[in-house]
Write a protein that holds these residues in place. Structure first.
Motif, PDB file in Angstrom:
ATOM      1  N   VAL A   1       0.848  -1.190   0.000  1.00 22.84           N
ATOM      2  CA  VAL A   1       0.000   0.000   0.000  1.00 22.84           C
ATOM      3  C   VAL A   1       0.886   1.244   0.000  1.00 22.84           C
ATOM      4  CG1 VAL A   1      -1.771   1.283   1.248  1.00 22.84           C
ATOM      5  CG2 VAL A   1      -1.871  -1.215   1.167  1.00 22.84           C
ATOM      6  N   SER A   2       1.959   1.207   0.793  1.00 23.36           N
ATOM      7  CA  SER A   2       2.913   2.321   0.812  1.00 23.36           C
ATOM      8  C   SER A   2       3.607   2.482  -0.532  1.00 23.36           C
ATOM      9  CB  SER A   2       3.952   2.095   1.908  1.00 23.36           C
ATOM     10  OG  SER A   2       4.997   3.046   1.837  1.00 23.36           O
ATOM     11  N   LEU A   3       4.054   1.382  -1.110  1.00 20.34           N
ATOM     12  CA  LEU A   3       4.727   1.456  -2.414  1.00 20.34           C
ATOM     13  C   LEU A   3       3.782   1.987  -3.486  1.00 20.34           C
ATOM     14  CD1 LEU A   3       6.711  -1.847  -2.004  1.00 20.34           C
ATOM     15  CD2 LEU A   3       7.768   0.344  -2.613  1.00 20.34           C
ATOM     16  N   SER A   4       2.523   1.550  -3.452  1.00 19.22           N
ATOM     17  CA  SER A   4       1.530   2.054  -4.392  1.00 19.22           C
ATOM     18  C   SER A   4       1.328   3.554  -4.206  1.00 19.22           C
ATOM     19  CB  SER A   4       0.203   1.311  -4.191  1.00 19.22           C
ATOM     20  OG  SER A   4      -0.816   1.850  -5.001  1.00 19.22           O
ATOM     21  N   TRP A   5       1.225   4.007  -2.965  1.00 18.67           N
ATOM     22  CA  TRP A   5       1.052   5.433  -2.654  1.00 18.67           C
ATOM     23  C   TRP A   5       2.233   6.254  -3.155  1.00 18.67           C
ATOM     24  CZ3 TRP A   5       4.093   7.658   1.481  1.00 18.67           C
ATOM     25  CH2 TRP A   5       3.744   8.976   1.814  1.00 18.67           C
ATOM     26  N   LEU A   6       3.452   5.743  -2.971  1.00 14.17           N
ATOM     27  CA  LEU A   6       4.643   6.464  -3.437  1.00 14.17           C
ATOM     28  C   LEU A   6       4.674   6.584  -4.959  1.00 14.17           C
ATOM     29  CD1 LEU A   6       7.302   4.833  -1.082  1.00 14.17           C
ATOM     30  CD2 LEU A   6       6.621   7.242  -1.038  1.00 14.17           C
ATOM     31  N   VAL A   7       4.216   5.544  -5.650  1.00 14.36           N
ATOM     32  CA  VAL A   7       4.286   5.509  -7.111  1.00 14.36           C
ATOM     33  C   VAL A   7       3.109   6.243  -7.753  1.00 14.36           C
ATOM     34  CG1 VAL A   7       4.182   3.973  -9.122  1.00 14.36           C
ATOM     35  CG2 VAL A   7       5.666   3.397  -7.179  1.00 14.36           C
ATOM     36  N   THR A   8       1.905   6.026  -7.220  1.00 16.63           N
ATOM     37  CA  THR A   8       0.703   6.575  -7.863  1.00 16.63           C
ATOM     38  C   THR A   8       0.271   7.919  -7.292  1.00 16.63           C
ATOM     39  OG1 THR A   8      -0.887   5.542  -6.341  1.00 16.63           O
ATOM     40  CG2 THR A   8      -0.116   4.207  -8.207  1.00 16.63           C
ATOM     41  N   GLY A   9       0.607   8.195  -6.049  1.00 13.83           N
ATOM     42  CA  GLY A   9       0.142   9.411  -5.406  1.00 13.83           C
ATOM     43  C   GLY A   9      -1.312   9.371  -5.001  1.00 13.83           C
ATOM     44  N   LYS A  10      -1.900   8.157  -4.906  1.00 14.47           N
ATOM     45  CA  LYS A  10      -3.316   8.023  -4.595  1.00 14.47           C
ATOM     46  C   LYS A  10      -3.535   7.491  -3.184  1.00 14.47           C
ATOM     47  CE  LYS A  10      -4.926   7.112  -9.325  1.00 14.47           C
ATOM     48  NZ  LYS A  10      -5.637   6.151 -10.200  1.00 14.47           N
ATOM     49  N   THR A  11      -4.667   7.872  -2.593  1.00 17.75           N
ATOM     50  CA  THR A  11      -5.086   7.293  -1.329  1.00 17.75           C
ATOM     51  C   THR A  11      -5.686   5.908  -1.573  1.00 17.75           C
ATOM     52  OG1 THR A  11      -7.370   8.101  -1.399  1.00 17.75           O
ATOM     53  CG2 THR A  11      -5.692   9.614  -0.527  1.00 17.75           C
ATOM     54  N   VAL A  12      -5.921   5.164  -0.500  1.00 12.18           N
ATOM     55  CA  VAL A  12      -6.572   3.866  -0.652  1.00 12.18           C
ATOM     56  C   VAL A  12      -8.014   4.027  -1.092  1.00 12.18           C
ATOM     57  CG1 VAL A  12      -5.067   2.695   0.988  1.00 12.18           C
ATOM     58  CG2 VAL A  12      -7.163   3.752   1.803  1.00 12.18           C
ATOM     59  N   GLY A  13      -8.577   5.220  -0.920  1.00 12.31           N
ATOM     60  CA  GLY A  13      -9.925   5.497  -1.412  1.00 12.31           C
ATOM     61  C   GLY A  13      -9.959   5.945  -2.854  1.00 12.31           C
ATOM     62  N   GLY A  14      -8.767   6.043  -3.500  1.00 12.10           N
ATOM     63  CA  GLY A  14      -8.700   6.382  -4.915  1.00 12.10           C
ATOM     64  C   GLY A  14      -8.518   7.852  -5.219  1.00 12.10           C
ATOM     65  N   LEU A  15      -8.388   8.713  -4.214  1.00  9.53           N
ATOM     66  CA  LEU A  15      -8.204  10.144  -4.451  1.00  9.53           C
ATOM     67  C   LEU A  15      -6.780  10.416  -4.927  1.00  9.53           C
ATOM     68  CD1 LEU A  15      -9.204  13.102  -4.198  1.00  9.53           C
ATOM     69  CD2 LEU A  15      -8.318  13.069  -1.847  1.00  9.53           C
ATOM     70  N   GLN A  16      -6.640  11.129  -6.043  1.00 11.05           N
ATOM     71  CA  GLN A  16      -5.327  11.508  -6.557  1.00 11.05           C
ATOM     72  C   GLN A  16      -4.824  12.699  -5.744  1.00 11.05           C
ATOM     73  OE1 GLN A  16      -3.592   9.916  -9.349  1.00 11.05           O
ATOM     74  NE2 GLN A  16      -1.938  10.997  -8.278  1.00 11.05           N
ATOM     75  N   LEU A  17      -3.892  12.433  -4.834  1.00  4.82           N
ATOM     76  CA  LEU A  17      -3.357  13.487  -3.978  1.00  4.82           C
ATOM     77  C   LEU A  17      -2.263  14.286  -4.665  1.00  4.82           C
ATOM     78  CD1 LEU A  17      -2.868  11.815  -0.470  1.00  4.82           C
ATOM     79  CD2 LEU A  17      -4.470  13.642  -1.039  1.00  4.82           C
ATOM     80  N   TYR A  18      -1.317  13.564  -5.290  1.00  2.87           N
ATOM     81  CA  TYR A  18      -0.081  14.197  -5.722  1.00  2.87           C
ATOM     82  C   TYR A  18       0.011  14.288  -7.241  1.00  2.87           C
ATOM     83  CZ  TYR A  18       0.989  12.514  -1.008  1.00  2.87           C
ATOM     84  OH  TYR A  18       0.934  12.228   0.332  1.00  2.87           O
ATOM     85  N   PRO A  19       0.544  15.395  -7.753  1.00  4.48           N
ATOM     86  CA  PRO A  19       0.907  15.451  -9.167  1.00  4.48           C
ATOM     87  C   PRO A  19       2.132  14.583  -9.408  1.00  4.48           C
ATOM     88  CG  PRO A  19       1.666  17.421  -8.049  1.00  4.48           C
ATOM     89  CD  PRO A  19       0.881  16.642  -7.030  1.00  4.48           C
ATOM     90  N   GLN A  20       2.443  14.351 -10.656  1.00  3.43           N
ATOM     91  CA  GLN A  20       3.542  13.452 -10.997  1.00  3.43           C
ATOM     92  C   GLN A  20       4.864  13.887 -10.373  1.00  3.43           C
ATOM     93  OE1 GLN A  20       3.034  10.545 -12.614  1.00  3.43           O
ATOM     94  NE2 GLN A  20       5.146  10.079 -12.061  1.00  3.43           N
ATOM     95  N   ARG A  21       5.057  15.187 -10.189  1.00  2.22           N
ATOM     96  CA  ARG A  21       6.344  15.654  -9.668  1.00  2.22           C
ATOM     97  C   ARG A  21       6.613  15.207  -8.232  1.00  2.22           C
ATOM     98  NH1 ARG A  21       3.025  20.200  -9.736  1.00  2.22           N
ATOM     99  NH2 ARG A  21       2.650  21.176  -7.669  1.00  2.22           N
ATOM    100  N   ASN A  22       5.575  14.809  -7.499  1.00  2.00           N
ATOM    101  CA  ASN A  22       5.807  14.313  -6.146  1.00  2.00           C
ATOM    102  C   ASN A  22       5.619  12.800  -6.053  1.00  2.00           C
ATOM    103  OD1 ASN A  22       6.605  14.870  -3.464  1.00  2.00           O
ATOM    104  ND2 ASN A  22       4.495  14.632  -2.768  1.00  2.00           N
ATOM    105  N   CYS A  23       5.539  12.118  -7.183  1.00  2.00           N
ATOM    106  CA  CYS A  23       5.487  10.657  -7.207  1.00  2.00           C
ATOM    107  C   CYS A  23       6.875  10.114  -7.560  1.00  2.00           C
ATOM    108  CB  CYS A  23       4.450  10.171  -8.214  1.00  2.00           C
ATOM    109  SG  CYS A  23       2.757  10.660  -7.835  1.00  2.00           S
ATOM    110  N   LEU A  24       7.117   8.879  -7.204  1.00  2.00           N
ATOM    111  CA  LEU A  24       8.414   8.255  -7.456  1.00  2.00           C
ATOM    112  C   LEU A  24       8.289   7.189  -8.525  1.00  2.00           C
ATOM    113  CD1 LEU A  24       9.728   7.715  -3.803  1.00  2.00           C
ATOM    114  CD2 LEU A  24       9.878   9.770  -5.233  1.00  2.00           C
ATOM    115  N   ASP A  25       9.381   6.947  -9.258  1.00  2.00           N
ATOM    116  CA  ASP A  25       9.381   5.781 -10.134  1.00  2.00           C
ATOM    117  C   ASP A  25       9.531   4.531  -9.256  1.00  2.00           C
ATOM    118  OD1 ASP A  25      12.221   5.014  -9.773  1.00  2.00           O
ATOM    119  OD2 ASP A  25      12.690   6.776 -10.975  1.00  2.00           O
ATOM    120  N   ARG A  26       9.331   3.381  -9.848  1.00  5.96           N
ATOM    121  CA  ARG A  26       9.239   2.157  -9.045  1.00  5.96           C
ATOM    122  C   ARG A  26      10.565   1.797  -8.387  1.00  5.96           C
ATOM    123  NH1 ARG A  26       4.516  -1.579 -11.841  1.00  5.96           N
ATOM    124  NH2 ARG A  26       3.511   0.134 -12.936  1.00  5.96           N
ATOM    125  N   GLU A  27      11.674   2.032  -9.053  1.00  5.22           N
ATOM    126  CA  GLU A  27      12.952   1.714  -8.417  1.00  5.22           C
ATOM    127  C   GLU A  27      13.211   2.629  -7.228  1.00  5.22           C
ATOM    128  OE1 GLU A  27      17.725   1.866  -9.278  1.00  5.22           O
ATOM    129  OE2 GLU A  27      16.434   1.072 -10.870  1.00  5.22           O
TER     130      GLU A  27
END
Length: 630
Positions: free
Chosen positions: A450-476
């Motif tokens: 769930v944490s890794l998904s949040w870091l990559v997608t920027g979404k909450t578990v409820g599906g809300l897009q919190l972060y723009p791409q600039r604050n998301c991480l690539d998978r590595e």
């Protein structure tokens, strides 16, 4: 090779992501005496085998370093895990309430049914919590306690009677007992904003005897191993007294029954007496005491109660009192003099900047350089505070609390403020030490994916897009936040976190390719094979035959773990929670009668693999995959 230098174990035909920048990929590893002996290609590693070397064919699966949680309350969580019904990952309130009803029917008096955190109402399709009327209808006689984040607790009538709350019961400062028109408690407890009332009420419930607590802790570790976790840093916790509440984990460590590596911090329990706690502990305990499985990691996350800014984004930001700086300086000076690192819970930049004023003063007389101290959480940290932390040689341990509270933060502060809460990508750009964890088990789920998904997608578990791409991480980058980066926070850099010769042999084989699966699938990942120190601590699916570390059945016999397992009720094959539900959906969509032992009903996954061969179906058939026959 010399007979006494053959590997104990070889893993081959894998897609290893090593995170070793000098050798980022491999297909095989040799393991000896709990460490990676050699990492390379099959033709290099297989000839190293001796007559007693165990060899496991990974069948082309992705392999990752074992995951390390930078902040989890595993010692406290383990003592109670077998008593808790987990709603982590359950997608509908209807399913959650069905689970609750079944557990109520199993639970004997005077025991409680407890749902103690790890979920948010926003994960449910219904987007709400149960009502007190619904709880009382399901459980008129069995006490039910439901903890929702740091926000509130719901108690049915039987639980109110069990804890003795009446119209004469006074709420502690920072908490509220909601009442009806007659002044009687309704069953709703609120943190405003201090969660003390929630935890103090929970502490009134029955406890497991110590032999059951040992079994419970083993099952909690087993659940973490199922998710690929091989290490963690325990952040202490309220009502977690040292050394009394460490007896169980110490017993398991002494018996060699820990299935993950654990570094632990000491958390003060006495408001206005914090310095006395740390004076006693620095005299009786030694930083780093222990071994690679169980070792002391310094102080925190509570250093002084006057600096604790509990995050409840439904409530206004709390202001720390004027006594904060003096009390914090007394404790930090003591820790620095004894060369103990510390971690400090801090949600808001207003608290962080004041704490940094203290740290900078202490640094003038007792240099902090070389102490691996850090802040936890840091949701609203400013760039200036990040720079100040870096200048003092500190770090930032972030957790995925916003994945569970993001909707509340947006409601109070707006979408713009939420776009970099916390600013993880910016922290990395600035070069500060930063890693990731969960803060489980109450305020968020222990599931690392769930944490890794949040870091990559920027979404909450409820599906809300919190972060723009600039604050998301690539998978590595996200994976490093959960592996190599964490080792600085326990002063174990170079010892673990990568698949590299000489490092501790901790790894996991996910049930899907983390680097190729859809982003929406990341949070549902589990492990097929988890190794700690070169030993198999969890295995399932195609590696089931290698699973030799399962603990005895969960105790007591009415434990929710026996019926539902952990995250998403995975063990409940006949029920509706996530894992079983998805399997049924896949089978229905496939409409065939053959479930492949390697890919289940996802036959197209096998057929579409990019392989340097002409006959895909024939290739998979050679591997024992049944998809070729569909």
């Amino acid at each position: 090779m010399k007979p006494d230098s053959h590997p104990d174990l070889i893993l081959h035909r894998g897609l290893f992501t090593t995170l070793d920048r000098s050798q980022p990929n491999a297909s095989a590893v040799a393991i000896r005496d709990g460490r990676f002996q050699q990492v390379g290609r099959d033709h290099e590693i297989l000839p190293l085998a001796g007559p007693n070397t165990r060899v496991i064919d990974l069948r082309g699966k992705r392999v990752l370093p074992g995951l390390i949680d930078n902040h989890i309350h595993i010692i406290r969580g383990g003592l109670n895990y077998n008593m808790e019904l987990r709603w982590d990952g359950v997608r509908s309130l209807a399913d959650a309430m069905a689970m609750l009803k079944r557990q109520v029917d199993l639970t004997p008096a005077p025991q409680w049914v407890r749902v103690v955190g790890g979920f948010t109402e926003h994960q449910f399709q219904e987007k709400r919590l149960p009502t007190l009327e619904e709880l009382n209808a399901i459980a008129p006689d069995t006490p039910v306690f439901i903890l929702h984040l740091y926000d509130r607790a719901l108690l049915n009538g039987a639980a109110l009677r069990a804890v003795g709350y009446t119209k004469d019961t006074q709420a502690p400062p920072g908490g509220e007992i909601l009442r009806d028109a007659g002044g009687n408690p309704t069953g709703l407890l609120l943190a405003k904003p201090n969660a003390g009332i929630l935890y103090a009420t929970l502490a009134k419930g029955p406890k497991l005897p110590i032999d059951y607590q040992i079994n419970s802790t083993r099952h909690f570790m087993r659940e973490l191993n199922r998710l690929g976790v091989t290490g963690a840093i325990d952040a202490g916790g309220g009502f977690q007294n040292y050394p009394q509440d460490y007896e169980v984990i110490q017993t398991l460590a002494d018996a060699g029954q820990l299935t993950l590596r654990l570094a632990y911090n000491l958390f003060t329990q006495k408001p206005k007496q914090e310095k006395e706690d740390f004076l006693q502990w620095t005299a009786s305990s030694k930083y780093k005491q222990g071994d690679d499985y169980f070792r002391h990691n310094g102080a925190g996350e509570m250093l002084v109660f006057s600096a604790a800014d509990f995050e409840d984004f439904r409530q206004p930001r709390p202001d720390m009192g004027p006594e904060m700086e003096g009390e914090l300086e007394a404790v930090v000076s003591l820790l620095a003099q004894n060369r103990w690192p510390w971690r400090l819970h801090a949600t808001y930049d207003e608290t962080i900047s004041r704490a940094l004023d203290v740290f900078e003063r202490v640094n003038q007389s007792v240099p902090l350089q070389g102490l691996n101290w850090f802040f936890d959480h840091c949701e609203t940290i400013s760039e200036q505070s990040i720079d100040r932390i870096a200048a003092l040689g500190g770090g930032i341990a972030v957790q995925h609390r916003m994945a569970y509270q993001g909707e509340y933060f947006v409601e109070r502060y707006g979408r713009g403020a939420a776009e970099a809460t916390p600013p993880v990508a910016r922290m990395l750009e600035k070069g500060v030490k930063v890693s990731a964890g969960t803060d489980a088990t109450r305020v968020a789920s222990y599931n690392p994916w769930v944490s890794l998904s949040w870091l990559v997608t920027g979404k909450t578990v409820g599906g809300l897009q919190l972060y723009p791409q600039r604050n998301c991480l690539d998978r590595e980058a996200a994976l490093r936040m959960w592996t190599d980066n964490v080792t600085w926070f326990s002063n174990e850099e170079g010892k673990k976190g990568r698949i590299e010769a000489g490092q501790l042999a901790d790894l996991m084989v996910p049930d899907r390719d983390f680097f190729a699966c859809p982003e929406s699938d990341i949070a549902d990942t589990t492990s097929l094979l988890t190794l700690v120190g070169g030993k198999v601590v969890y295995a399932s699916g195609i590696f089931q035959d290698h699973d030799e570390a399962a603990p005895p059945p969960a105790m007591p016999d009415w434990s929710p773990v026996r019926t539902f397992g952990g995250y998403a009720g995975w063990a409940d094959e006949g029920g509706a929670p996530l894992q079983a539900s998805l399997k049924r959906q896949a089978a229905a969509a496939c409409a065939c009668n053959v479930s492949c032992g390697v890919h289940g009903h996802e036959h197209a996954t096998a057929w579409s693999r990019q392989l340097p061969i002409a006959d895909l179906k024939g290739f998979w058939g050679a591997l024992g995959c049944a998809c070729w026959a569909i």
